[in-house]
Scaffold this motif. Structure first.
Motif, PDB file in Angstrom:
ATOM      1  N   GLY A 137      -0.034   5.495 -50.666  1.00  0.00           N
ATOM      2  CA  GLY A 137      -0.187   4.801 -51.936  1.00  0.00           C
ATOM      3  C   GLY A 137       0.519   3.465 -52.039  1.00  0.00           C
ATOM      4  N   VAL A 138       0.471   2.675 -50.968  1.00  0.00           N
ATOM      5  CA  VAL A 138       1.089   1.349 -50.994  1.00  0.00           C
ATOM      6  C   VAL A 138       0.285   0.456 -51.944  1.00  0.00           C
ATOM      7  CG1 VAL A 138       1.757  -0.667 -49.635  1.00  0.00           C
ATOM      8  CG2 VAL A 138       1.916   1.631 -48.619  1.00  0.00           C
ATOM      9  N   ASP A 139       0.943  -0.007 -52.990  1.00  0.00           N
ATOM     10  CA  ASP A 139       0.287  -0.833 -54.010  1.00  0.00           C
ATOM     11  C   ASP A 139       0.071  -2.244 -53.480  1.00  0.00           C
ATOM     12  OD1 ASP A 139      -0.651  -2.119 -56.259  1.00  0.00           O
ATOM     13  OD2 ASP A 139       1.229  -1.949 -57.378  1.00  0.00           O
ATOM     14  N   VAL A 140      -1.188  -2.617 -53.318  1.00  0.00           N
ATOM     15  CA  VAL A 140      -1.531  -3.973 -52.880  1.00  0.00           C
ATOM     16  C   VAL A 140      -2.237  -4.752 -53.996  1.00  0.00           C
ATOM     17  CG1 VAL A 140      -1.559  -3.495 -50.391  1.00  0.00           C
ATOM     18  CG2 VAL A 140      -3.649  -3.119 -51.754  1.00  0.00           C
ATOM     19  N   GLY A 141      -2.147  -4.221 -55.218  1.00  0.00           N
ATOM     20  CA  GLY A 141      -2.710  -4.925 -56.362  1.00  0.00           C
ATOM     21  C   GLY A 141      -4.195  -4.744 -56.547  1.00  0.00           C
ATOM     22  N   GLU A 142      -4.769  -3.738 -55.912  1.00  0.00           N
ATOM     23  CA  GLU A 142      -6.200  -3.458 -56.040  1.00  0.00           C
ATOM     24  C   GLU A 142      -6.388  -2.025 -56.493  1.00  0.00           C
ATOM     25  OE1 GLU A 142      -7.992  -4.412 -52.284  1.00  0.00           O
ATOM     26  OE2 GLU A 142      -7.799  -6.564 -52.640  1.00  0.00           O
ATOM     27  N   GLU A 143      -7.618  -1.679 -56.823  1.00  0.00           N
ATOM     28  CA  GLU A 143      -7.912  -0.333 -57.301  1.00  0.00           C
ATOM     29  C   GLU A 143      -7.496   0.733 -56.281  1.00  0.00           C
ATOM     30  OE1 GLU A 143     -11.799   2.358 -58.393  1.00  0.00           O
ATOM     31  OE2 GLU A 143     -11.927   0.192 -58.676  1.00  0.00           O
ATOM     32  N   LEU A 144      -7.813   0.507 -55.006  1.00  0.00           N
ATOM     33  CA  LEU A 144      -7.451   1.467 -53.963  1.00  0.00           C
ATOM     34  C   LEU A 144      -6.170   1.027 -53.269  1.00  0.00           C
ATOM     35  CD1 LEU A 144     -10.903   2.219 -52.268  1.00  0.00           C
ATOM     36  CD2 LEU A 144      -9.722   3.540 -54.025  1.00  0.00           C
ATOM     37  N   PRO A 145      -5.168   1.911 -53.229  1.00  0.00           N
ATOM     38  CA  PRO A 145      -3.947   1.588 -52.496  1.00  0.00           C
ATOM     39  C   PRO A 145      -4.181   1.716 -50.995  1.00  0.00           C
ATOM     40  CG  PRO A 145      -3.809   3.818 -53.311  1.00  0.00           C
ATOM     41  CD  PRO A 145      -5.099   3.238 -53.844  1.00  0.00           C
ATOM     42  N   VAL A 146      -3.219   1.277 -50.213  1.00  0.00           N
ATOM     43  CA  VAL A 146      -3.255   1.414 -48.758  1.00  0.00           C
ATOM     44  C   VAL A 146      -2.420   2.634 -48.360  1.00  0.00           C
ATOM     45  CG1 VAL A 146      -2.430   0.388 -46.587  1.00  0.00           C
ATOM     46  CG2 VAL A 146      -3.680  -1.010 -48.251  1.00  0.00           C
ATOM     47  N   ASN A 147      -2.973   3.446 -47.481  1.00  0.00           N
ATOM     48  CA  ASN A 147      -2.215   4.517 -46.835  1.00  0.00           C
ATOM     49  C   ASN A 147      -2.008   4.111 -45.380  1.00  0.00           C
ATOM     50  OD1 ASN A 147      -2.108   6.082 -49.125  1.00  0.00           O
ATOM     51  ND2 ASN A 147      -3.691   7.512 -48.469  1.00  0.00           N
ATOM     52  N   ILE A 148      -0.783   4.209 -44.907  1.00  0.00           N
ATOM     53  CA  ILE A 148      -0.464   3.851 -43.526  1.00  0.00           C
ATOM     54  C   ILE A 148      -0.623   5.098 -42.662  1.00  0.00           C
ATOM     55  CG2 ILE A 148       1.316   2.993 -41.977  1.00  0.00           C
ATOM     56  CD1 ILE A 148       2.438   1.421 -44.416  1.00  0.00           C
ATOM     57  N   THR A 149      -1.473   5.002 -41.651  1.00  0.00           N
ATOM     58  CA  THR A 149      -1.793   6.122 -40.766  1.00  0.00           C
ATOM     59  C   THR A 149      -1.074   5.947 -39.436  1.00  0.00           C
ATOM     60  OG1 THR A 149      -3.966   6.372 -41.785  1.00  0.00           O
ATOM     61  CG2 THR A 149      -3.682   7.316 -39.584  1.00  0.00           C
ATOM     62  N   GLY A 150      -0.380   6.989 -38.998  1.00  0.00           N
ATOM     63  CA  GLY A 150       0.339   6.952 -37.730  1.00  0.00           C
ATOM     64  C   GLY A 150      -0.577   7.122 -36.536  1.00  0.00           C
ATOM     65  N   CYS A 151      -0.300   6.374 -35.479  1.00  0.00           N
ATOM     66  CA  CYS A 151      -1.037   6.460 -34.219  1.00  0.00           C
ATOM     67  C   CYS A 151      -0.070   6.933 -33.141  1.00  0.00           C
ATOM     68  CB  CYS A 151      -1.605   5.096 -33.832  1.00  0.00           C
ATOM     69  SG  CYS A 151      -2.796   4.441 -34.994  1.00  0.00           S
ATOM     70  N   TYR A 152      -0.439   7.985 -32.447  1.00  0.00           N
ATOM     71  CA  TYR A 152       0.422   8.592 -31.430  1.00  0.00           C
ATOM     72  C   TYR A 152      -0.245   8.502 -30.067  1.00  0.00           C
ATOM     73  CZ  TYR A 152       2.825  10.234 -35.510  1.00  0.00           C
ATOM     74  OH  TYR A 152       3.505  10.271 -36.696  1.00  0.00           O
ATOM     75  N   PRO A 153       0.383   7.809 -29.127  1.00  0.00           N
ATOM     76  CA  PRO A 153      -0.198   7.693 -27.786  1.00  0.00           C
ATOM     77  C   PRO A 153      -0.250   9.060 -27.103  1.00  0.00           C
ATOM     78  CG  PRO A 153       1.578   6.108 -28.087  1.00  0.00           C
ATOM     79  CD  PRO A 153       1.625   7.050 -29.241  1.00  0.00           C
ATOM     80  N   ILE A 154      -1.389   9.336 -26.484  1.00  0.00           N
ATOM     81  CA  ILE A 154      -1.573  10.598 -25.770  1.00  0.00           C
ATOM     82  C   ILE A 154      -2.323  10.343 -24.464  1.00  0.00           C
ATOM     83  CG2 ILE A 154      -1.489  12.073 -27.827  1.00  0.00           C
ATOM     84  CD1 ILE A 154      -4.572  12.117 -27.788  1.00  0.00           C
ATOM     85  N   HIS A 155      -2.276  11.351 -23.597  1.00  0.00           N
ATOM     86  CA  HIS A 155      -2.998  11.316 -22.323  1.00  0.00           C
ATOM     87  C   HIS A 155      -4.435  11.816 -22.524  1.00  0.00           C
ATOM     88  CE1 HIS A 155       0.539  10.595 -19.744  1.00  0.00           C
ATOM     89  NE2 HIS A 155       1.198  11.316 -20.636  1.00  0.00           N
ATOM     90  N   SER A 156      -5.314  11.493 -21.597  1.00  0.00           N
ATOM     91  CA  SER A 156      -6.712  11.952 -21.668  1.00  0.00           C
ATOM     92  C   SER A 156      -6.811  13.471 -21.752  1.00  0.00           C
ATOM     93  CB  SER A 156      -7.501  11.466 -20.452  1.00  0.00           C
ATOM     94  OG  SER A 156      -7.648  10.077 -20.484  1.00  0.00           O
ATOM     95  N   SER A 157      -5.998  14.180 -20.978  1.00  0.00           N
ATOM     96  CA  SER A 157      -6.036  15.651 -21.006  1.00  0.00           C
ATOM     97  C   SER A 157      -5.636  16.174 -22.383  1.00  0.00           C
ATOM     98  CB  SER A 157      -5.124  16.231 -19.924  1.00  0.00           C
ATOM     99  OG  SER A 157      -3.775  15.845 -20.141  1.00  0.00           O
TER     100      SER A 157
END
Length: 186
Positions: A137-157
């Protein structure tokens, strides 16, 4: 009145304690969409780590984005900005309907992200290095807030394991989400 990007950057400034980031733009390959910017904080949250975030993904739109729009975040024990650049590259390439960037999504990068690692994919989930109030719910001054999504490095397997068993099963394994030099756990 602060602009959308100024509000977002002010939020990141609060999270980083005022630490100065570097900005790397990724030009748009999608007609009608602006580019994506990788925002990198070195030695954050502690020495030897980088935290990278995107700006611009949330501007692209997706039918699944009804309550919020995403930006991506990665925190790893590395000095290589390539980790942040990789998520910005993926955001730029897969936005506009190809990917909704939701929790549980897994994304192949197609090659090793960095010379210091054999990882070539990412699992998306809540960012472990941030408190819930800091990524939802990061308020950026618009109707829809921003949600920050985590990215986790993984191997192909590990990507195949998640496809077969789900991200929850992978999360329950013994692995360090910040270690880009770790061996595959499956």
């Amino acid at each position: 009145m602060p602009t959308r990007v100024e509000r977002y950057l002010a939020h990141l400034d609060r999270l980083s304690g005022g630490r100065k980031p570097t900005f790397t733009p990724f030009p748009s390959t999608k007609p009608g969409l602006r580019g994506i910017t990788a925002i990198v904080y070195r030695d954050h949250p502690e020495p030897g780590f980088i935290t990278g975030l995107t700006y611009g993904l949330s501007l692209s739109g997706h039918p699944a984005w009804r309550r919020s729009t995403p930006e991506l975040c990665i925190t790893v024990r590395s000095a290589d900005d390539a980790w942040a650049w990789a998520i910005a590259h993926l955001a730029e390439r897969l936005r506009g309907g190809e990917c909704h960037f939701g929790y549980g999504d897994i994304i192949g990068f197609g090659e090793r992200v960095s010379e210091d690692s054999g990882m070539d994919s990412f699992a998306l989930f809540a960012p472990a290095a941030l408190e819930q109030d800091d990524f939802l719910g990061v308020d950026v001054g618009e109707e829809l807030p921003v949600n920050i999504t985590g990215c986790y490095p993984i191997h192909s397997s590990e990507r195949r394991f998640i496809q077969d068993n789900g991200v929850k099963a992978f999360w329950e394994l013994d692995w360090d989400p910040y270690d880009v030099t770790r061996a595959a756990v499956v």
